[in-house]
Design a protein around this motif. Structure first.
Motif, PDB file in Angstrom:
ATOM      1  N   MET B   1      32.111  43.974  69.846  1.00 17.96           N
ATOM      2  CA  MET B   1      32.622  42.619  70.025  1.00 17.96           C
ATOM      3  C   MET B   1      34.020  42.511  69.414  1.00 17.96           C
ATOM      4  SD  MET B   1      30.180  41.088  71.539  1.00 17.96           S
ATOM      5  CE  MET B   1      28.600  41.794  71.981  1.00 17.96           C
ATOM      6  N   SER B   2      34.945  42.261  70.240  1.00 19.60           N
ATOM      7  CA  SER B   2      36.317  42.138  69.741  1.00 19.60           C
ATOM      8  C   SER B   2      36.599  40.702  69.290  1.00 19.60           C
ATOM      9  CB  SER B   2      37.306  42.580  70.816  1.00 19.60           C
ATOM     10  OG  SER B   2      37.003  41.956  72.027  1.00 19.60           O
ATOM     11  N   LYS B   3      37.770  40.232  69.617  1.00 15.48           N
ATOM     12  CA  LYS B   3      38.217  38.904  69.194  1.00 15.48           C
ATOM     13  C   LYS B   3      37.176  37.823  69.482  1.00 15.48           C
ATOM     14  CE  LYS B   3      41.777  36.549  70.767  1.00 15.48           C
ATOM     15  NZ  LYS B   3      42.839  36.442  71.772  1.00 15.48           N
ATOM     16  N   SER B   4      37.007  36.913  68.531  1.00 16.86           N
ATOM     17  CA  SER B   4      35.969  35.909  68.762  1.00 16.86           C
ATOM     18  C   SER B   4      36.557  34.623  69.338  1.00 16.86           C
ATOM     19  CB  SER B   4      35.225  35.623  67.466  1.00 16.86           C
ATOM     20  OG  SER B   4      36.056  34.928  66.589  1.00 16.86           O
ATOM     21  N   ILE B   5      35.701  33.892  70.029  1.00 13.07           N
ATOM     22  CA  ILE B   5      36.100  32.644  70.675  1.00 13.07           C
ATOM     23  C   ILE B   5      35.958  31.507  69.668  1.00 13.07           C
ATOM     24  CG2 ILE B   5      35.521  31.062  72.569  1.00 13.07           C
ATOM     25  CD1 ILE B   5      34.169  33.531  73.914  1.00 13.07           C
ATOM     26  N   LYS B   6      36.963  30.633  69.625  1.00 13.72           N
ATOM     27  CA  LYS B   6      36.908  29.513  68.682  1.00 13.72           C
ATOM     28  C   LYS B   6      36.217  28.310  69.312  1.00 13.72           C
ATOM     29  CE  LYS B   6      40.765  30.516  65.702  1.00 13.72           C
ATOM     30  NZ  LYS B   6      42.196  30.684  65.914  1.00 13.72           N
ATOM     31  N   ILE B   7      35.236  27.780  68.614  1.00 15.21           N
ATOM     32  CA  ILE B   7      34.503  26.613  69.112  1.00 15.21           C
ATOM     33  C   ILE B   7      34.545  25.521  68.038  1.00 15.21           C
ATOM     34  CG2 ILE B   7      32.320  25.777  70.072  1.00 15.21           C
ATOM     35  CD1 ILE B   7      31.485  28.755  70.344  1.00 15.21           C
ATOM     36  N   LYS B   8      34.849  24.298  68.475  1.00 20.86           N
ATOM     37  CA  LYS B   8      34.804  23.158  67.564  1.00 20.86           C
ATOM     38  C   LYS B   8      33.630  22.279  67.965  1.00 20.86           C
ATOM     39  CE  LYS B   8      39.550  22.250  66.163  1.00 20.86           C
ATOM     40  NZ  LYS B   8      40.675  21.345  66.478  1.00 20.86           N
ATOM     41  N   VAL B   9      32.882  21.822  66.986  1.00 21.41           N
ATOM     42  CA  VAL B   9      31.704  21.008  67.279  1.00 21.41           C
ATOM     43  C   VAL B   9      31.704  19.738  66.456  1.00 21.41           C
ATOM     44  CG1 VAL B   9      29.179  20.955  67.304  1.00 21.41           C
ATOM     45  CG2 VAL B   9      30.352  23.095  67.674  1.00 21.41           C
ATOM     46  N   LYS B  10      31.325  18.639  67.104  1.00 22.90           N
ATOM     47  CA  LYS B  10      31.070  17.393  66.390  1.00 22.90           C
ATOM     48  C   LYS B  10      29.735  16.876  66.878  1.00 22.90           C
ATOM     49  CE  LYS B  10      35.470  15.389  65.110  1.00 22.90           C
ATOM     50  NZ  LYS B  10      36.490  14.413  65.517  1.00 22.90           N
ATOM     51  N   ALA B  11      28.858  16.530  65.951  1.00 25.98           N
ATOM     52  CA  ALA B  11      27.542  16.023  66.353  1.00 25.98           C
ATOM     53  C   ALA B  11      27.179  14.843  65.484  1.00 25.98           C
ATOM     54  CB  ALA B  11      26.494  17.117  66.214  1.00 25.98           C
ATOM     55  N   ARG B  12      26.692  13.803  66.113  1.00 30.52           N
ATOM     56  CA  ARG B  12      26.370  12.565  65.416  1.00 30.52           C
ATOM     57  C   ARG B  12      25.033  12.034  65.902  1.00 30.52           C
ATOM     58  NH1 ARG B  12      29.790   9.261  62.435  1.00 30.52           N
ATOM     59  NH2 ARG B  12      31.553  10.610  62.858  1.00 30.52           N
ATOM     60  N   GLU B  13      24.182  11.636  64.958  1.00 31.19           N
ATOM     61  CA  GLU B  13      22.864  11.112  65.332  1.00 31.19           C
ATOM     62  C   GLU B  13      22.874   9.593  65.409  1.00 31.19           C
ATOM     63  OE1 GLU B  13      19.187  10.897  62.721  1.00 31.19           O
ATOM     64  OE2 GLU B  13      19.697   9.121  63.873  1.00 31.19           O
ATOM     65  N   LYS B  14      22.214   9.057  66.426  1.00 34.04           N
ATOM     66  CA  LYS B  14      22.043   7.616  66.549  1.00 34.04           C
ATOM     67  C   LYS B  14      20.693   7.377  67.189  1.00 34.04           C
ATOM     68  CE  LYS B  14      24.718   3.571  67.824  1.00 34.04           C
ATOM     69  NZ  LYS B  14      25.690   3.019  68.763  1.00 34.04           N
ATOM     70  N   ASN B  15      19.820   6.632  66.515  1.00 31.82           N
ATOM     71  CA  ASN B  15      18.470   6.328  67.016  1.00 31.82           C
ATOM     72  C   ASN B  15      17.695   7.575  67.456  1.00 31.82           C
ATOM     73  OD1 ASN B  15      19.214   3.617  66.652  1.00 31.82           O
ATOM     74  ND2 ASN B  15      19.981   3.481  68.756  1.00 31.82           N
ATOM     75  N   GLY B  16      17.800   8.630  66.670  1.00 36.15           N
ATOM     76  CA  GLY B  16      17.013   9.830  66.954  1.00 36.15           C
ATOM     77  C   GLY B  16      17.589  10.743  68.019  1.00 36.15           C
ATOM     78  N   VAL B  18      20.897  13.042  69.120  1.00 35.71           N
ATOM     79  CA  VAL B  18      22.126  13.668  68.634  1.00 35.71           C
ATOM     80  C   VAL B  18      23.088  13.813  69.801  1.00 35.71           C
ATOM     81  CG1 VAL B  18      23.134  15.710  67.550  1.00 35.71           C
ATOM     82  CG2 VAL B  18      20.859  14.947  66.875  1.00 35.71           C
ATOM     83  N   GLN B  19      24.276  13.262  69.644  1.00 33.78           N
ATOM     84  CA  GLN B  19      25.338  13.419  70.625  1.00 33.78           C
ATOM     85  C   GLN B  19      26.233  14.548  70.140  1.00 33.78           C
ATOM     86  OE1 GLN B  19      26.880  12.584  73.359  1.00 33.78           O
ATOM     87  NE2 GLN B  19      25.477  11.068  74.218  1.00 33.78           N
ATOM     88  N   ALA B  20      26.316  15.617  70.889  1.00 33.24           N
ATOM     89  CA  ALA B  20      27.142  16.744  70.480  1.00 33.24           C
ATOM     90  C   ALA B  20      28.347  16.848  71.396  1.00 33.24           C
ATOM     91  CB  ALA B  20      26.327  18.026  70.531  1.00 33.24           C
ATOM     92  N   LYS B  21      29.490  17.104  70.775  1.00 30.18           N
ATOM     93  CA  LYS B  21      30.719  17.292  71.548  1.00 30.18           C
ATOM     94  C   LYS B  21      31.318  18.626  71.176  1.00 30.18           C
ATOM     95  CE  LYS B  21      31.761  12.477  72.229  1.00 30.18           C
ATOM     96  NZ  LYS B  21      32.494  11.311  71.744  1.00 30.18           N
ATOM     97  N   LEU B  22      31.665  19.408  72.187  1.00 34.73           N
ATOM     98  CA  LEU B  22      32.192  20.749  71.945  1.00 34.73           C
ATOM     99  C   LEU B  22      33.582  20.868  72.529  1.00 34.73           C
ATOM    100  CD1 LEU B  22      29.378  23.156  73.149  1.00 34.73           C
ATOM    101  CD2 LEU B  22      29.741  22.255  70.882  1.00 34.73           C
ATOM    102  N   LEU B  23      34.397  21.623  71.841  1.00 37.51           N
ATOM    103  CA  LEU B  23      35.696  21.972  72.372  1.00 37.51           C
ATOM    104  C   LEU B  23      35.850  23.470  72.147  1.00 37.51           C
ATOM    105  CD1 LEU B  23      37.981  20.384  73.708  1.00 37.51           C
ATOM    106  CD2 LEU B  23      39.134  20.365  71.528  1.00 37.51           C
ATOM    107  N   VAL B  24      35.947  24.215  73.228  1.00 41.38           N
ATOM    108  CA  VAL B  24      36.066  25.668  73.122  1.00 41.38           C
ATOM    109  C   VAL B  24      37.497  26.058  73.450  1.00 41.38           C
ATOM    110  CG1 VAL B  24      35.076  27.872  73.843  1.00 41.38           C
ATOM    111  CG2 VAL B  24      33.715  25.789  74.027  1.00 41.38           C
TER     112      VAL B  24
END
Lengths: 153, 104
Positions: B1-16, B18-24
Motif C-alpha cells: 500500500m503506497s500513498k494513503s487517501i485523505k478522508i475527512k469525517v464529521k458525524a453528529r447525532e440527533k434523536n438516535g 447519526v448524520q455522517a459527512k465525508l470529504l475524500v
C-alpha cells in the motif's frame, strides 16, 4: 511448444490463475467492485450488467433532489432519499454520461436510506435513481440541464 | 500500500440518528481528460468506500469515474453520540485510506 494434452492443461491453469489474480481484490473486507457495470458505455448495458433483465418500476416514493440547471457539470449535487421499506441499495445513473453508472450505495440494517453526493455530468441528461428493496427495483428520473460539461475531453 | 487517501469525517447525532459527512481528497480522474500536451490523463478514481460502526458495515459505496473530484458524501445510520466509527476507502491504483471518527 507442441499441443499435447499435458501442455494444454498447464496452459489452461496458467490462464485461469491469471484471471483470478486480476479480479481478486487486495482488501478482503471489500465486496467485489462491479467493473463491467461501471465501464459500460450505454445506459442499457450498465443496467443489464448490474441488475440483469429484472424489471424496474417507476415509483413516487423516491425523492431525487437535483438542480434543474447545473451551471458546472463537474460538480452536480444530488440528494436521494426513499420511504420504501428494506432499501438495501440506491444507485445513480446519468443517461448521457460516457459511463452512465455513477455510484452504487449499499445500506446496512441500521442505516437510513438517505444520501447526498456530488457527481459529474458531461451534458444535459436524465439523472436516474434506482432503489433496490426486497429484491425489487424502483426508479425515479429527473432532467438536469448542464451549461458546461464536466467530464473533460 | 503506497500513498494513503485523505478522508475527512464529521458525524453528529440527533434523536438516535447519526448524520455522517465525508470529504475524500482525490483527483477522481475519469480517464477522458487530456493534459496541455494532448496526452490522455490515465484513469484514477475511488472505487469503494465503507463505514463501520460497532463491528457492522453501516454504509458501503461503489464509485465510478462519474463522481465529482474530491468526493463529498453524506449518509445516516442509527447510533449514539460518543461512539467511534471507521471509514475506509480504496481507489483504482489500490491506494487506501482510513479514518476513525467519534460521533458528536
Amino acid at each position: 511448444m507442441k499441443l499435447t494434452r499435458r501442455n494444454f492443461i498447464v496452459d489452461l491453469l496458467k490462464g485461469s490463475s491469471f484471471i483470478a489474480l486480476a479480479t481478486s481484490f487486495p482488501t478482503m473486507a471489500f465486496a467485489k467492485w462491479n467493473e463491467k457495470a461501471f465501464k459500460a458505455k450505454q445506459l442499457k448495458q450498465a443496467l443489464e450488467s448490474k441488475y440483469g433483465k429484472q424489471q424496474i418500476v417507476d415509483s413516487g416514493d423516491i425523492l431525487l433532489k437535483a438542480p434543474t440547471i447545473a451551471e458546472n457539470g463537474a460538480v452536480v449535487p444530488i440528494r436521494v432519499s426513499t420511504n420504501i421499506a428494506n432499501t438495501n441499495n440506491i444507485s445513480l445513473f446519468v443517461k448521457d454520461n460516457p459511463t452512465p453508472l455513477i455510484a452504487s450505495l449499499n445500506f446496512g440494517e441500521t442505516s437510513i436510506p438517505e444520501i447526498q453526493i456530488r457527481i459529474r455530468m458531461a451534458k444535459t441528461s436524465e439523472v436516474i435513481a434506482i432503489v433496490e428493496a426486497d429484491g425489487k427495483l424502483y426508479q425515479t428520473k429527473q432532467l438536469v440541464k448542464v451549461t458546461i460539461g464536466g467530464c473533460g475531453g | 500500500m503506497s500513498k494513503s487517501i485523505k478522508i475527512k469525517v464529521k458525524a453528529r447525532e440527533k434523536n438516535g440518528i447519526v448524520q455522517a459527512k465525508l470529504l475524500v481528497k482525490h483527483p477522481m480522474e475519469s480517464g477522458l481528460r487530456k493534459d496541455k500536451n494532448g496526452e490522455t490523463i490515465p484513469i484514477h478514481h475511488l472505487t469503494q468506500l465503507y463505514a463501520e460502526y460497532q463491528g457492522n458495515t453501516v454504509f458501503q459505496a461503489d464509485f465510478g469515474p462519474g463522481v465529482a473530484k474530491d468526493p463529498f458524501l453524506a449518509f445516516a445510520f442509527k447510533g449514539k453520540s460518543g461512539d467511534e466509527f471507521l471509514v475506509k476507502a480504496v481507489d483504482t491504483k489500490q491506494q487506501t485510506g482510513e479514518v476513525k471518527a467519534v460521533v458528536k
